[in-house]
Scaffold this active site. Structure first.
Site, PDB file in Angstrom:
ATOM      1  CE  LYS A  97      27.452 -15.423  10.072  1.00  0.00           C
ATOM      2  NZ  LYS A  97      28.534 -14.445   9.877  1.00  0.00           N
ATOM      3  CD  GLU A 119      17.614 -14.480  11.191  1.00  0.00           C
ATOM      4  OE1 GLU A 119      18.555 -13.945  10.592  1.00  0.00           O
ATOM      5  OE2 GLU A 119      17.669 -14.826  12.388  1.00  0.00           O
ATOM      6  CB  SER A 388      35.474 -13.541  12.215  1.00  0.00           C
ATOM      7  OG  SER A 388      35.464 -12.504  11.262  1.00  0.00           O
TER       8      SER A 388
HETATM    9  C1  LIG Z   1      28.782 -13.123  10.281  1.00  0.00           C
HETATM   10  C2  LIG Z   1      30.189 -12.737  10.343  1.00  0.00           C
HETATM   11  C3  LIG Z   1      30.675 -11.783  11.280  1.00  0.00           C
HETATM   12  C4  LIG Z   1      29.791 -11.008  12.216  1.00  0.00           C
HETATM   13  O1  LIG Z   1      29.173 -11.748  13.207  1.00  0.00           O
HETATM   14  P1  LIG Z   1      29.550 -11.712  14.756  1.00  0.00           P
HETATM   15  O2  LIG Z   1      28.360 -12.327  15.396  1.00  0.00           O
HETATM   16  O3  LIG Z   1      29.758 -10.288  15.153  1.00  0.00           O
HETATM   17  O4  LIG Z   1      30.790 -12.504  14.932  1.00  0.00           O
HETATM   18  C5  LIG Z   1      32.037 -11.530  11.329  1.00  0.00           C
HETATM   19  N1  LIG Z   1      32.891 -12.145  10.491  1.00  0.00           N
HETATM   20  C6  LIG Z   1      32.486 -13.044   9.564  1.00  0.00           C
HETATM   21  C7  LIG Z   1      33.489 -13.673   8.677  1.00  0.00           C
HETATM   22  C8  LIG Z   1      31.130 -13.368   9.460  1.00  0.00           C
HETATM   23  O5  LIG Z   1      30.739 -14.256   8.539  1.00  0.00           O
END
Ligand SMILES: *Cc1c(COP(=O)(O)O)cnc(C)c1O
Length: 420
Positions: A97, A119, A388
């Site tokens: 993010k 938000e 992620s």
């Molecule tokens: C917010 C989040 C996601 C989902 O968001 P995408 O826009 O689909 O990438 C995935 N993994 C983590 C660790 C997140 O914080």
């Protein structure tokens, strides 16, 4: 690093459309500010100095490039493809993010605006946005449903310490969708000096394109790193899909490599047949519609009423999906799968024990998807999983899911102060 302009998934017939998906469907009052944003972003992405300043900031502040880690223990467990992980968990604030919010922050500075709003549901995007605002000297207001605030005290605490005003939204179900409405109302009145930092590759044009542009740093690094570390391109790349930003980001590095299969893993929840899930593309439950300012595949019924979604991972619990991914799905370039909560918790446990890596529950969907397929590939193949984010934030949910009574009890006592 070269600018991703030429290779971003933005070749399209109509401005802001990806095949039949995307576009901009917003109230008249927002047209002017969206036009201004489009112009500013178009100007920035044609300026090599802008991309360079982004890469430089992410290197000196956020720890980029994040590494690619070879996972020998997991590889031996499955006995098939060699398993590599792109480590977005090591990015500042613990997830991909940061790439998006820091990039949008640079654009806000360039536009001369002084304030950002956002938000947040679980609070991750709120913390990332408040972090960016503190660093870049911007005023910051975060809208959050009252219900979510009660569940996410640590994140609310840090947002406030970072200088953000956190507004409790008391309308409706007091959750994310009510926070989105409150945020849009603010923007309609404040857009002269305020930018709305959207958290994923969804919403009206130019947000899907812009968020993917910033997140494409994952894919550009990963492609180069795979050639260095593995000596080859991956056979398959796996990413979890909530709104779709981390997936669109890593996939964009491999779109022009036909030998690389791209796999998006959605939240299968309790199982797609139970109706308790957030799988829009895998399983074919989603329908094309227009909502929240853009056209994509939503989980809705025949009358267009949005359905309740569910996932053990808050970040994947969303009714829409990036129009860029909906298009790549329709064109057959990205395959979509769903992983159930149970599979995800099992994948998480295995990854922690085998490699000493704690993936976020969201990311564990990508691991679960990859683990299903690893054994059927050969040891000459490499697969790449986009991690992620890190899983520290999920401690309560995971302890519950693992049904570990000692731990549940311990955590309950420790977390009494969080009122969880
Ligand atoms: C917010 C989040 C996601 C989902 O968001 P995408 O826009 O689909 O990438 C995935 N993994 C983590 C660790 C997140 O914080």
């Amino acid at each position: 690093m070269t600018m991703p302009t030429e290779r971003s998934p933005e070749t399209r017939e109509r401005e802001g459309y990806y095949g039949e998906f995307g576009g901009s469907f917003t109230p008249e009052v927002l047209h002017e500010t969206l036009a201004e944003l489009r112009a500013a972003f178009d100007d920035a992405r044609r300026d090599p100095a802008f991309w360079n300043s982004y890469v430089e900031m992410m290197a000196s502040y956020a720890g980029r490039p994040t590494p690619v880690t070879y996972c020998d223990n997991l590889t031996r467990t499955f006995g098939g493809a060699r398993i590599y992980v792109k480590r977005e968990d090591l990015n500042h604030t613990g997830a991909h993010k940061a790439n998006n919010v820091m990039g949008q922050g640079l654009l806000v500075k360039r536009m001369g605006k002084k304030r950002v709003i956002a938000e947040t549901g679980a609070g991750q995007h709120g913390v990332a946005t408040a972090t960016m605002a503190a660093r870049l000297g911007l005023a910051c207001t975060i809208y959050m449903g009252e219900e979510d605030i009660a569940r996410q005290h640590p994140n609310v605490f840090w947002m406030r310490q970072l200088g953000a005003e956190v507004v409790a939204v008391t309308e409706g179900t007091r959750t994310l969708k009510d926070a989105v409405n409150a945020c849009l109302r603010d923007w309609a009145e404040s857009m002269d000096d305020t930018h709305y930092v959207l958290g994923t590759a969804c919403g009206p044009h130019p947000f899907p394109q812009m968020v993917t542009y910033f997140q494409s740093i994952i894919g550009y690094e990963a492609r180069k790193q795979m050639l260095e570390v593995a000596g080859r391109l991956p056979r398959r790349v796996f990413a979890c899909v909530g709104g779709g930003s981390n997936a669109a980001g890593i996939f964009s590095g491999f779109l022009d490599d036909p030998s690389v299969e791209l796999v998006g893993v959605e939240a299968g929840g309790k199982g797609i047949d139970t109706g308790r899930h957030a799988a829009r593309l895998a399983g074919g439950k989603g329908r094309v519609g227009v909502a929240q300012g853009y056209k994509t595949v939503f989980l809705q019924n025949e009358e267009g009423l949005m359905q309740d979604t569910y996932s053990v991972a808050a970040g994947l619990d969303y009714i829409g999906v990036s129009p860029i991914l909906a298009d790549l799905h329709q064109k057959g370039r990205v395959r979509f799968e769903a992983a159930t909560d149970a599979e995800v918790v099992e994948a998480l446990r295995l990854t922690i024990r085998s490699e000493g890596i704690i993936p976020a529950l969201e990311s564990a969907h990508a691991f679960a998807g990859a683990f299903r397929e690893a054994a059927s590939l050969s040891s000459d193949d490499a697969i790449l999983i986009n991690q992620s984010g890190r899983g520290d934030k999920d401690i309560f949910t995971v302890a519950d899911a693992l049904d570990d009574d000692d731990w549940k009890d311990f955590i309950r006592r420790k977390s009494a102060g969080y009122e969880r």
